[in-house]
Every structure is written in structure tokens, then in C-alpha cells.
Design a protein around this motif. Sequence first.
Motif, PDB file in Angstrom:
ATOM      1  N   TYR A 157       0.776  -1.202   0.292  1.00 32.71           N
ATOM      2  CA  TYR A 157      -0.370   0.157   0.395  1.00 32.71           C
ATOM      3  C   TYR A 157       0.996   0.927  -0.395  1.00 32.71           C
ATOM      4  N   ARG A 207      -6.819   7.999  -1.997  1.00 34.86           N
ATOM      5  CA  ARG A 207      -7.348   8.234  -0.473  1.00 34.86           C
ATOM      6  C   ARG A 207      -8.153   6.565  -0.025  1.00 34.86           C
ATOM      7  N   VAL A 208      -8.339   6.160  -1.425  1.00 35.19           N
ATOM      8  CA  VAL A 208      -9.056   4.476  -0.489  1.00 35.19           C
ATOM      9  C   VAL A 208      -7.369   4.573  -0.336  1.00 35.19           C
ATOM     10  N   GLN A 210      -5.250   5.051   0.546  1.00 37.21           N
ATOM     11  CA  GLN A 210      -4.687   5.718   2.321  1.00 37.21           C
ATOM     12  C   GLN A 210      -5.147   4.998   3.483  1.00 37.21           C
ATOM     13  N   SER A 211      -6.431   4.812   3.683  1.00 34.98           N
ATOM     14  CA  SER A 211      -8.042   4.318   4.257  1.00 34.98           C
ATOM     15  C   SER A 211      -7.149   2.886   3.940  1.00 34.98           C
ATOM     16  N   ASN A 212      -6.466   2.220   3.220  1.00 35.70           N
ATOM     17  CA  ASN A 212      -6.770   0.727   3.303  1.00 35.70           C
ATOM     18  C   ASN A 212      -4.715   0.595   3.856  1.00 35.70           C
ATOM     19  N   GLU A 214      -4.060   3.011   6.327  1.00 40.02           N
ATOM     20  CA  GLU A 214      -4.996   2.183   7.690  1.00 40.02           C
ATOM     21  C   GLU A 214      -4.892   1.288   8.600  1.00 40.02           C
ATOM     22  N   LEU A 215      -6.047   0.375   7.640  1.00 38.97           N
ATOM     23  CA  LEU A 215      -6.452  -0.953   8.451  1.00 38.97           C
ATOM     24  C   LEU A 215      -5.729  -1.896   8.355  1.00 38.97           C
TER      25      LEU A 215
END
Length: 444
Positions: A157, A207-208, A210-212, A214-215
Amino acid sequence: MRLIWLFLIFHFPIYIYAQSDTSNWDLKRCISFGLQNNRNRTIYYNKKQEADAKAQELLAGYLPSVSLNGSLDDNLKLQETVIPAGAFSPTDIKIAMSKQFAMNTTAQLDQTIFDKSLLVGLKANKLNKQQADLNVRLSEETIIYNISKSYYQIKVYREQLYLLNSNLENYIKQVDISQLQVNKGVLLQKELDKVSVDRNNTISKIRVAQSNLELSINQLKYDMGYPFDDTISLDTTTEIVGVIGKTASNVSDTPSFFLQNITDYKIDEITMKADKINAEKIKAQMYPKLTAYAKYGTVGFGDYLGQTFQGTSPFAGVGLKLSFPILDFYKRNAQYKQAKFQSMNSMEQLKLNADKYRLDYKNAYNKMDQEQGNVIMDKNNIQLAESVLATTNLQYQKGVTDMTDWINAQNSLKEAQTNYLNSLYNYLMAKVDMEKSAGTLIKN
């Protein structure tokens, strides 16, 4: 407007790589922390302690045991016995052989002398301890496997975010150039809109991603047993370079396959041995059991309660007890047949699993070899696509080519990047699966 896009360009990379620039948390350190703090390890360690206690329980069957028993009876109506007519009286005589209150205390020691089924069962003690140790090792391997996968997911990521931000920078530059061309009337507005759409799509992908990311970091914290509310800085950038340059068939540190390295296979062996011992234990129940005992006690009688504890009479004795089951032959024989067939199936299952472990290793080896080659090829394709884009960009600025060619070149670069990220992820996962199938997740 340009300041906003410049902020977006530099905001994401700074956030992403600030962690790695100040990081000491490489994969090795994450694994070390996880092995100490993951709660599954505590659970399996407790199971190991449970197995040790069970072994002591089985051993206690051949150790001496002492029991204390006591009773106090209030005979509200005494039972009478009869002395037949003849020697003492021409008629039957009814007589009570006790008093209203009766007390009895006994201490008895029992020692098993021979019990073949118990002796056979003692053989399982060593197996139980070995299995508990192997379960702890299997738990550690699972922790290492999960941490490695989460760690490599974060690596991919971050690489994706790096490439997306690089693309975004190209789009923003091109939007500025196209805007000037529109203002001068040398470019149609729809051409500018095409680039703007691709720019906006790239921002959404960032943005997607970045969210992935964090997850994935949260998943890694869970696998490590790391506090969710604490920040963890990860160094995942240095190992990406090492993926390029070799094929799996030439990597000297590729683990070799040995069945005895596979923890699951060792557990299968213990299961097979335990089933065999269980059949022997059932068969051994046909033999007699010999036990020695020694007992000492006192008895007391009285017409009232206090008198019962005065003038008690002691008694003592030693002896042997022989127990020989006879009429349960059919039940025991049926149980033995069941255990025997289960033992035979365990042996066949062991052979079947051995072939499966060999197959897993072969597949993992081939997968790793293939994916490593794909990473090398896809990385080279990115360099070629970047070169084509640079040439197309220069031609576009000179008016030699049009916006369509520039967009096509940028799309080719994005496709090459996507292929590279997929092959990188597949390679890193295959690398972990390779270590798992070889039984080398834990370095001895």
C-alpha cells in the motif's frame, strides 16, 4: 487552485513516509514483539501447563493414595437379628447387635501393584507434553505468518501511494499546461476536462489507498498484540529493492524441504502414536489388576452420644485386592476394534498429509519463482512506460503530438504500475507461504 493541488501532492507522501523515516519497526522487530504480546501465545502456553498437569494426574494413578473415612449413626430403631432356637433357647431369640449411637473412623492406604492399562497409559504422558510444546510452536508460527502478511500488505500500500502521488503530480502539471493552452485558444476545453477527470480519479484512489493502509496498520497491531491507540512507525521501504535482481531458482537462502521441519507433520505423528497407545490401553484392560492396601480404624458404641466416643476399639488390617473383569469381554473387544481401526487410519492419514505437505512446498516454490520473475518484468515495464511518457510529454509540449497520445502514455504507465503492485503483493505473499510450507517461519 494550484496551491491546493500542491498541498495534496506533498501532504500524502509526507504522512506516509514520515513513519518510515523515523522508524525502527522492521519486520523482525514486529515479529519479536508479537511473539511476546500476542494473546494466542498465552492461551497455548496455558494449554501446555494444562498438559503438564494432566501428565501428573496420570502418574498419580501408580502412586500410593490415602483416604480417611468416618461415620456417626443415630439408630432411631435398632435392627434386630435372630438366634435360632436350639442351643440357647427352645425358641428363637431376637437381639439387637448394636446400640443407639455407633461411630466408625478408618484410614486406608492403597497402592497399585499391577495395572497394565495404567502402565500403557503412562506412555502417553511424553506424547502429551510433546504435543503441547508443538502446539505452542504452531501458535508462534501462526503469529509470524499473520504478522508477515500484514507487514507486507502495508509495504504494498505504501508503494501504491508513492506511485499514485507521482501520477498526481504529473496530472497537476499537465492541468496547468492545458489550462494555459485553453486560455490561449489552442486547446479545446474537453481535452482539459479529460486530464482533470484523470487527476480527480487519482485523488480518489489515493484516499482509498490511504484508508487501506490505515486498516492494514490496525490489522498488524492486532496480529502483534500492539495497543491500537499507540502510534507505530514502520520501516517497510528498504526491503522492496531487494525483491529485484534474482530469480527464486538462484536464491541461495531458499529453504529446503524436510518433513521433520513441518510442525503439523510432527503433530500428525504424535496423533498416530497416541491412537496406537489408546488401542493398546483398551486391550490391556483384559488383564487383572492387583492392589495392596493397609487400613487402621476405630469403632465406638453408646446409648447416648458422649458414650460413643469413650472406650473406642481399634482395628487394623492389610491385604491384597485382585480385580479381573470377565463379563465385559464383548464391550471391551468392540472398543478395541474401534481404537485399532482409528490407529490404522491415523497411519494412513500421516502418509496422506506427508504428500500434501510436499505438494504445498512444490506449489509454493513454483509460485514464488514465478511471481519474483513477474516483479522484475513489471518493474522494468514501469521504467519503459515512464520513458515513453517523458518522450510523449516532450513531444506534446513541442506540439508534435496531441493530448490523446499523452493520456494514452499516462494510462500505460498506470497499467504497468498496477501490474507491478499486483506482482509485488503476490510475490511477498508467496514468500511467506514458501517459508510456511518449508517449516522455516521460526529460525532454529
